[in-house]
Every structure is written in C-alpha cells, then in structure tokens.
Design an enzyme around this catalytic site. Sequence first.
Site, mmCIF file in Angstrom:
data_model
loop_
_atom_site.group_PDB
_atom_site.id
_atom_site.type_symbol
_atom_site.label_atom_id
_atom_site.label_comp_id
_atom_site.label_asym_id
_atom_site.label_seq_id
_atom_site.Cartn_x
_atom_site.Cartn_y
_atom_site.Cartn_z
ATOM 1 N N CYS A 296 1.082 -10.259 -3.107
ATOM 2 C CA CYS A 296 1.852 -11.201 -3.984
ATOM 3 C C CYS A 296 1.890 -12.669 -3.737
ATOM 4 O O CYS A 296 2.120 -13.407 -4.689
ATOM 5 C CB CYS A 296 3.139 -10.600 -4.115
ATOM 6 S SG CYS A 296 4.131 -10.487 -2.347
ATOM 7 N N ARG B 245 -3.895 -5.722 8.612
ATOM 8 C CA ARG B 245 -2.633 -6.213 9.251
ATOM 9 C C ARG B 245 -3.108 -5.759 11.078
ATOM 10 O O ARG B 245 -3.613 -4.719 10.824
ATOM 11 C CB ARG B 245 -1.485 -5.350 9.168
ATOM 12 C CG ARG B 245 -0.911 -6.035 7.809
ATOM 13 C CD ARG B 245 0.397 -5.401 7.306
ATOM 14 N NE ARG B 245 0.490 -5.596 5.912
ATOM 15 C CZ ARG B 245 1.672 -5.384 5.115
ATOM 16 N NH1 ARG B 245 2.720 -4.413 5.959
ATOM 17 N NH2 ARG B 245 1.837 -5.668 4.118
ATOM 18 N N GLU C 224 -2.556 -3.715 13.952
ATOM 19 C CA GLU C 224 -1.637 -2.829 14.171
ATOM 20 C C GLU C 224 -1.344 -2.857 15.736
ATOM 21 O O GLU C 224 -0.405 -2.206 16.078
ATOM 22 C CB GLU C 224 -1.725 -1.733 13.541
ATOM 23 C CG GLU C 224 -1.380 -1.682 12.001
ATOM 24 C CD GLU C 224 0.218 -1.958 11.804
ATOM 25 O OE1 GLU C 224 0.790 -2.184 12.539
ATOM 26 O OE2 GLU C 224 0.314 -2.147 10.612
ATOM 27 N N ARG D 279 -1.549 4.472 9.414
ATOM 28 C CA ARG D 279 -1.363 3.133 9.898
ATOM 29 C C ARG D 279 -2.644 2.631 10.475
ATOM 30 O O ARG D 279 -2.848 2.818 11.760
ATOM 31 C CB ARG D 279 -0.358 3.365 11.014
ATOM 32 C CG ARG D 279 0.322 1.972 11.271
ATOM 33 C CD ARG D 279 1.627 1.908 12.018
ATOM 34 N NE ARG D 279 1.902 0.571 12.609
ATOM 35 C CZ ARG D 279 3.158 0.233 13.289
ATOM 36 N NH1 ARG D 279 3.754 1.275 13.840
ATOM 37 N NH2 ARG D 279 3.238 -0.935 13.773
ATOM 38 N N GLU E 220 -0.727 -3.944 -5.935
ATOM 39 C CA GLU E 220 0.662 -4.603 -6.162
ATOM 40 C C GLU E 220 1.112 -5.194 -7.226
ATOM 41 O O GLU E 220 0.108 -6.019 -7.567
ATOM 42 C CB GLU E 220 0.800 -5.689 -4.841
ATOM 43 C CG GLU E 220 1.898 -6.528 -4.820
ATOM 44 C CD GLU E 220 2.371 -7.082 -3.585
ATOM 45 O OE1 GLU E 220 1.571 -7.174 -2.565
ATOM 46 O OE2 GLU E 220 3.635 -7.553 -3.397
ATOM 47 N N ASP F 206 12.687 1.437 -0.118
ATOM 48 C CA ASP F 206 11.599 2.354 0.444
ATOM 49 C C ASP F 206 11.436 3.516 -0.077
ATOM 50 O O ASP F 206 12.499 4.210 -0.295
ATOM 51 C CB ASP F 206 11.795 2.263 2.185
ATOM 52 C CG ASP F 206 11.373 1.155 3.023
ATOM 53 O OD1 ASP F 206 10.699 0.194 2.155
ATOM 54 O OD2 ASP F 206 11.424 0.955 4.179
ATOM 55 N N GLU G 219 6.793 5.917 5.302
ATOM 56 C CA GLU G 219 7.197 5.023 4.113
ATOM 57 C C GLU G 219 5.738 4.698 3.350
ATOM 58 O O GLU G 219 4.856 4.174 3.978
ATOM 59 C CB GLU G 219 7.693 3.689 4.667
ATOM 60 C CG GLU G 219 8.063 2.588 3.379
ATOM 61 C CD GLU G 219 7.681 1.257 3.552
ATOM 62 O OE1 GLU G 219 7.912 0.586 4.900
ATOM 63 O OE2 GLU G 219 7.277 0.302 2.545
ATOM 64 N N ASN H 207 7.122 0.331 -1.341
ATOM 65 C CA ASN H 207 8.462 -0.035 -1.474
ATOM 66 C C ASN H 207 8.618 -0.679 -2.728
ATOM 67 O O ASN H 207 7.494 -0.904 -3.490
ATOM 68 C CB ASN H 207 8.745 -1.134 -0.258
ATOM 69 C CG ASN H 207 7.693 -1.968 -0.085
ATOM 70 O OD1 ASN H 207 7.182 -2.582 -1.084
ATOM 71 N ND2 ASN H 207 7.294 -2.544 1.061
ATOM 72 N N CYS I 224 8.204 -7.131 -6.745
ATOM 73 C CA CYS I 224 6.965 -6.701 -6.392
ATOM 74 C C CYS I 224 7.024 -5.386 -5.795
ATOM 75 O O CYS I 224 8.046 -5.193 -5.135
ATOM 76 C CB CYS I 224 6.203 -7.693 -5.278
ATOM 77 S SG CYS I 224 6.994 -8.801 -4.488
ATOM 78 N N ARG J 249 -1.552 5.664 2.323
ATOM 79 C CA ARG J 249 -0.202 6.365 2.798
ATOM 80 C C ARG J 249 0.078 7.415 1.667
ATOM 81 O O ARG J 249 0.778 8.339 1.937
ATOM 82 C CB ARG J 249 0.807 5.388 2.971
ATOM 83 C CG ARG J 249 0.546 4.461 4.206
ATOM 84 C CD ARG J 249 1.587 3.882 4.619
ATOM 85 N NE ARG J 249 1.503 3.235 5.954
ATOM 86 C CZ ARG J 249 2.506 2.445 6.787
ATOM 87 N NH1 ARG J 249 3.632 2.304 6.028
ATOM 88 N NH2 ARG J 249 2.178 2.184 7.965
#
Lengths: 508, 508
Positions: A305, A335, A337, A346, A354, A431, A444, A447, A471, A478
């Site tokens: 976003c 990311r 982690e 994960r 998005e 979430d 999760e 979101n 957004c 996931r």
Amino acid sequence: MIFKLECTLITSKPVKADDVERLKRLVEPLLQKGAPKAKTEGEQDQVKLDLFSIRDEGIDVGISSTRFVRPHSAILRVKKLLSRELGRQKTGIRGIDIKSYTAEMDLEREALAAFEVPFADLKFEGLRCYVSFKGMDERAFEEGYPDRVINLIRKKVKSQYYEGKAEYWNLLWRSPKKDIAWEKDPSEEMIKLNWIKQGPSKGRWFFFPPMASIMRAMEDLVIGEVLLPLGFKEVVAPHLIPFDIWVKTGHMEGVPGEIYYVSEPSTRNPDEWSHFSDLVNVTRETPDFGDMVTKPVGGITYAQCPVIYWSLEGRTLDPKQLPIKVFERKAVSCRYESGGRHGIERADEFHRIEPVFIGTREQMLSLRMELIERLHHVLEKVLHLDWRMAWVTPFYMQQAGEVMEEEEREEAIPEEITKIDLREREKGTIDFEAWMPYKKGWLEFQNLSIFDKYTKAFNIKAPKDDLWSGCAGIGLERWCASFLAQKGLDPGKWDFPIKGVGESIRFL
Amino acid sequence: MIFKLECTLITSKPVKADDVERLKRLVEPLLQKGAPKAKTEGEQDQVKLDLFSIRDEGIDVGISSTRFVRPHSAILRVKKLLSRELGRQKTGIRGIDIKSYTAEMDLEREALAAFEVPFADLKFEGLRCYVSFKGMDERAFEEGYPDRVINLIRKKVKSQYYEGKAEYWNLLWRSPKKDIAWEKDPSEEMIKLNWIKQGPSKGRWFFFPPMASIMRAMEDLVIGEVLLPLGFKEVVAPHLIPFDIWVKTGHMEGVPGEIYYVSEPSTRNPDEWSHFSDLVNVTRETPDFGDMVTKPVGGITYAQCPVIYWSLEGRTLDPKQLPIKVFERKAVSCRYESGGRHGIERADEFHRIEPVFIGTREQMLSLRMELIERLHHVLEKVLHLDWRMAWVTPFYMQQAGEVMEEEEREEAIPEEITKIDLREREKGTIDFEAWMPYKKGWLEFQNLSIFDKYTKAFNIKAPKDDLWSGCAGIGLERWCASFLAQKGLDPGKWDFPIKGVGESIRFL
C-alpha cells in the site's frame, strides 16, 4: 510548560549599540505571534524577551514562554525581521548560535524508567520532565525538531504503560465449526511429498507444481470472487521502496529491523568490476564487495500500500471516481523474521494481494462491510474454513506508539456476519484468523483496515470531503496454509477443486 | 608449457638426514600420476623432481613439468605420502611454504595489451606468457587456483580479439510486414494519459489500471496460448538469490555491476533499533545505517532460471517424467541499467515469465521447435506483430568469455517458420525482436536458448542420458511495449481485445 532559549544572532559587523531600544521595540510584538487567543488570563502564554543586548559579535537574545509560543519558532521570526532591518545598514545576520535551550513539562503519567531521546538530555522528577536540547542548529529549529522531541518524550512514556500488555483483541465473529481432516503441519508434510523445498536462503521456499497450483487457485479465488465483483482494478507497483515513502508511512521508524535492504552497484562499468570478476573466476567464491556496492538506497516491499498511496500523492481525486478501488499482486514482500520463521506460514519472502480503497468516510465504512461479506462468502461457502474475525490494535500502530486506548468489551457474537458490531470501530484493523489444528492455535491469514492517516500522510484530497482509505493484506501463503492445515493434502477429499495438484517432480 | 615449483614442507621436528634417499624413491613415482599416456615421445610430460633435500625446518622440494602434470597437484600427493611415512616417526607436516611457482606458456594469439589477473604477475613476450604465481596457499592449490589462473589468461587474450566487435547476429526468420498504427513512443504517451507513472525510484514504473490490464493480458496470452498447451506447469521461486548460485551460473563473474544487492538488518530486536527509530521520528529523515545492516547476502533475481536449476541440484530425474517443463512468473527481476534506461522497455525492475525445460538433447531440440511454433502463432495470428528471430551470441556467454566462434553466413530466409535453419545451431540462443516504429529500430522482447551448461553446473542427471536444458526469458513489459509501439493506444483499434483498458484514475 516552561521554555527558555538563549542564543546569539551572529552579525556580519557590529551593530550600533544605540540602536538597541528601537530594535527591541520592533521585536517584542513578534513574540506573541502564533499563540491562540487565551480565554482566561490563566491560559495566557507568558512570552518574554528575557534578554536583548548588543555585542561586537552580534545580538544576544533570550526568549521564554509558558504555553503555545515556542522560542525556537519565535527566534526565526526575530531573525527574519532583524535581517530586514539591519540589511538597510548593510549588516547581515550570519546565523544563530544557540547557547542553551531548555523545556520543563508535566507528563500525564510518571515515566516508569528513565530513557533517552536524540537531541536532548532528560531528567525526570515525578511528573516533571526537564529537557535540555542539544545538537540542534537553525535548520533543526526550522524543521521543528524541538516539538518532535517533546512529542517523542510523551509517546515513550505512554508506550511504557503498554509494553508487555497483551495486544488488544476483541472477537467480532466466529464461523460454525467445520470438519477437520487431519492434525499435521502442512509444510512438514509437503516437504516429504516434494511439493515445496526450503531455500535457497533462509525463510524462503521454492514451490514445485502442486503447491504453485494451490497458491494460484487461492489468488484466482480472491481476485475472482472478492475483488473483481466489487469493482477493484489491478495496478502494478515496483517492489523496491525508497526510504522517504517509509518515513511517511511510519515503517522506517516502526520496523527498520524487519526490512530487507537494497543497495546498488557503485558502477555498471565492467572494467571497474574486472578485478572482482577475476577473483570470482579463480576462487569460485564471492569476494568482499568493499565500496563496489552503495549504502542501502531502499528496501524490499513490506506491504504494497505505501507505493499505491505514493502514486496518488498530492493529488486531488475526482469525486465521480470515488471510491477508488485498486489492488496489487505483483510486488513480492520480504520481512526479516529471524527466530519467528515457521514453514510457508511465516516466511521471510511471501506473496500478498493488497486491495487499497480511497473515498469518503461513509464510502469506506460501507466498502469495508462489502469486503467482509464477500470474504465471508468465500471462506464459508467455497473453502469451508474454520475461521474468525477480531478487532485488534494493528501492529504498525503499536510500533508507531499510536496505541488505541479502547477498553475490552464483553459482548454477544452474532450469527450473521452482517450483524457484527462495528459501532465505535471505525478507524482500525480487523484480523482474520484460521484454526490450525496441528498447533491447536489460530493463524492470522489476512487483515482489513480503514483509517485516514495515509491519505493525510500523502496529502490525497477530494474537492470537498476529507478522504479516508482502507487496505487489506491478503497473504496467499497463509490462505494456503490455513486451507491445507484443515483439509489435508489429498486433493480428492477437498470440497474446493484445484486443478493441477498431481504428482510433483520425482527424484530417483 | 613449463611449470616450476619450489617449496618447503614444514615438519613438526627435524627429519633424519639419512632418510632422504628412501623418501625420494617413494616420492618420484608419484609425480607422473594424473598424466595421460603419451602417444609419442614428444608428447611425453617431462616431470622432474628438481630438488629434494632435508633441512631442520622441513623438506625442500622442487618440481617441474612440461605438460599435463601440474606441480601444485603433485606436491599435494607428495605431502600426503610423506605425512603417512613421517607419521610413523611421530613427525607431522605442518604445511607447505611456497617459495616460488612459475609457468611459461604459449598463447594461441598474442595479447593485444598487457593485463592483470589475481594471484599472479604476468609478462608477455610475443606468444610467450610468463606467469609468476603469488599469494597462494595450500588451500589455493587444493582448489586448483593455478589452473583457473591459466584458463583466465587464455580467456582474457581471446576476449581482447572480440571486444568492440559487433555481437554475433544472424537472421533466422522475419515476419511479413504489418500495418503500423503510429510512430510515437508508447511510454511517453502513456505518461500523458496517466496509464503509467515513473518512480518511486529510478528505472521503475507504477502501472495504473489500463497498463496493468495490458500486462495481465500479455501474461495470460503467453501462459494460455504457449506454455499450458505444451504442458508447462507453474513453479514459484524466491527472488532473493544467494551468491553461490550465481557463482555456479556465471552471473557473479559476468554481471556483478548489474545486480541489485540485498542486505539484512543486523538484528530484529526493536530495542537495538530504538535510537535509529527515534532519529527517524525527530528528523523525518533516514539516518546512516552504520552497522545496523549487514554486508550484502544476495541479490534480487536477474533471471529466474538459476533458482529453478538449484531446486533440482544434484538430483537424478525420472526418465518417464522427461522432459521436465516448468515456468516461473512470480519473482520480480531487477537489473541496474544506469544510463541505458528507456521507458517501460528498459527498466531496472520488470516482470518476466521464464519457462525452463530439461531433458535429452533430442527432447530439447524438438521442444525448442514446438515453442517457436507456438510463439509464431501468438505473434502472427493473435498480436499481428512485425517481428523477427535471430541466432545470436547470448550476452551472458559473452560476459563469461565463452564467445562462440561462428562465422556469419548469408542465407535465404524461409517463409515457413518450420523451415528455419537450425542445423549446427543446437546450443545457443535465439533472440525475438519487434520493430519499434518510433525509434526505427528493433527491440529484443524475449529469447530462447538450449545448452548443457546449467545441467552440468548443477549436476542434474538422468540414469542414462546426458541432460540438456532450455530456458526463455519472456519479458512482459517488452511484449507490451512491442505491441503498443506498433498498434497505438486506442483499444478500439486493436485486433487483440484487452479487457479493462478504460480511462485511468483522473486527477483534478
């Protein structure tokens, strides 16, 4: 509050000493500027010119205030006026030499522990905080560093009271229980079947055809059954994000430890790389890059976003086109982690769709509900998942210290999705979580948020209305993990048919 | 060739001087090992033990050779044998102290200019090259650095003769001429229509819905009309590439100046980032990262195929599954283009579909032809493009110095695509180029290669046959640019209908 500033305005040549009273009379009315009119005398800002004297080197100025007027803004006004006045005598002001700048303020709550901030030394006495600014120059005054330091102090104290507290979480809805096919970790089992392979670097996965088909099916499902029916259109965003965008969104302050950073080669000229290339040729190893690579110039997408907001930065949108509804699915997200990695659910690198939507508050509230209804349809009627929705304090808000002070409330969870309680739950995040039988816990998997902070941060406007935006981070890996953890790996037993999940590549 | 090595095998204690003859007799037969049997006496390798004497510090050894045997390999065999022998007397060999190691060799052609290589000083006299190795240790000998230095010298001389020469290019086929709608630069015009926006960093583009629809249509076309009909299946590859993969493929040596490099945060712990975060908060700028970010750990995808080969590394494939046919379209590609950037057709970040296929030579030759036929169908019958195909020296081969020494040939270009001349054109690359009316030139929009270098580099095997492989870099932005440059920006006038190319987002 009490602010006290002592400084010298350095002049290009000595100012005539007998001019001091005239100049002082010009300066004094300037100080009150910018203070709102007080309703009572107690509210009146006590702004004073504590010192105004002429030396060979320049003019010593002291300013103190108690409320709205900030001496660091006042001195800039004073400098501007005196530059004009002295200019007539061919005398210039070369700069501001800050001798000392302090503030005293009362905190809402006592600091639980001492802490540091940049550009100031701090001392705490009960609710009282003594701030001694340091390391600032004229530009820092212009940019408003002192105000930001004050805000940072308040924010840090506030966050001391929130640290360690559980994340705010309040159930909005929970699906009827579904049949659960097995209780194994899908990532572990997919490795055995050669559907996925870990690597080639940590936190990353290679998907062989069966898993690639599953992810493709989830992507088509979200786009075909949620986004296109609601009128969302695809955009494509680059995935290298310059830092200035993340300064605006708060990521640079909030999650610098989770970013994968990107540098450029210092040169593209092969001649300058030839020694490096020769070393690779002979050693079959990668030499140290030294200064052949620049410092980081940006990072890899954390969420898509920010760049979508950037694409509309400073623009006035046509009300006839509102709400704007777009989605991005090409930029790959990374990311860092670290210890938190687990299977495909994960990972350090993953794929998310998005959607971003921009419009009036009312448009955002109703579009949020439409998205919830479409998602409900897909999760219930197509995938038959065991899932739930909760109203939460979003992570990045927490990181940025903007913790919402909402009380947890006990309430009945409605059966119908359209009856969920979103009163007083306008700005914020929902979430979506799926039950993971193998770990007896929730994951999760996406979101959904609406707020006005990004339209403000990127100055996106409409002619009349204030704009809000929304957004959703729809994590494809996931979605897959949620589905597979509940339904197992036998495509014959799935209600949701996915093409092409046959045998994977075999190794002898 | 003449090799001469002088070194000392350092011993843990003095070796008995009267043992020298016995040891020498053990060592001498070892030297010839590894040399192929000579057919004539002139071919015989003259390997000699020039020196073998005992000192307090160790054993001085001198070895020379003239052909196949390399003293740096021989000395490792000698060390191993002596370690075993001296071990019986409780004496160890601590290492090899290299006093001098030189080589003299004849080049095929004279070096056009002197040059440097790592780990050796060079002197050129006509065809003769004198190599004085330096900076090597035992490990360098084990890894074979001296052989690689010799190969590098030969490669560098060879490339001196190719530098500046035009790229090898030989027309294979050219499409019938098509109607050309306009002569404008599509990127320039799309900026005006708000279909695309440059940024947020250099060489990158944001695609608003009209352009995103066009790229999506091209992606669907390639997958639906070329890859799926031929049985290709999707895989998904991470787009952060560790350097060891690129050492194997040659990219690390060939194009280090075109890579976008990636670093990790040194820590994920927010406490350790708090000073950094505070600075961002107060200054609204991004501070220097200092040691909060690691050195580069990898780079962003240059092409997808290296990771696909990695996924099969060291494996033996099942002949029943051959040829393997997969494609990747999720990893985003980045190349540092520096001065060469132009619109969406030469950008630093772009999207490509990469099919990879692995099988026997015969399978690769016939699959290449099938791909050409499907592509021909799409380019001719669906997109109606003005395009051509050429047999070329691919860029990465050129970079790695493996320039093909093929002569240009004059030949008739056949009308039918199935009649193109691929005799003696087995391993190598075909470029697909489209006519760009606005610049009156050709744009390479994809390529197609087969070879055996990657199956070798990643040791991918079948029980009986040698495996070859193929890949094609299908550049989506370039497919779009080719189409738009020839057909214009009015969707109503396109033969190839694309959904969703309506008006873009409007700004007031």
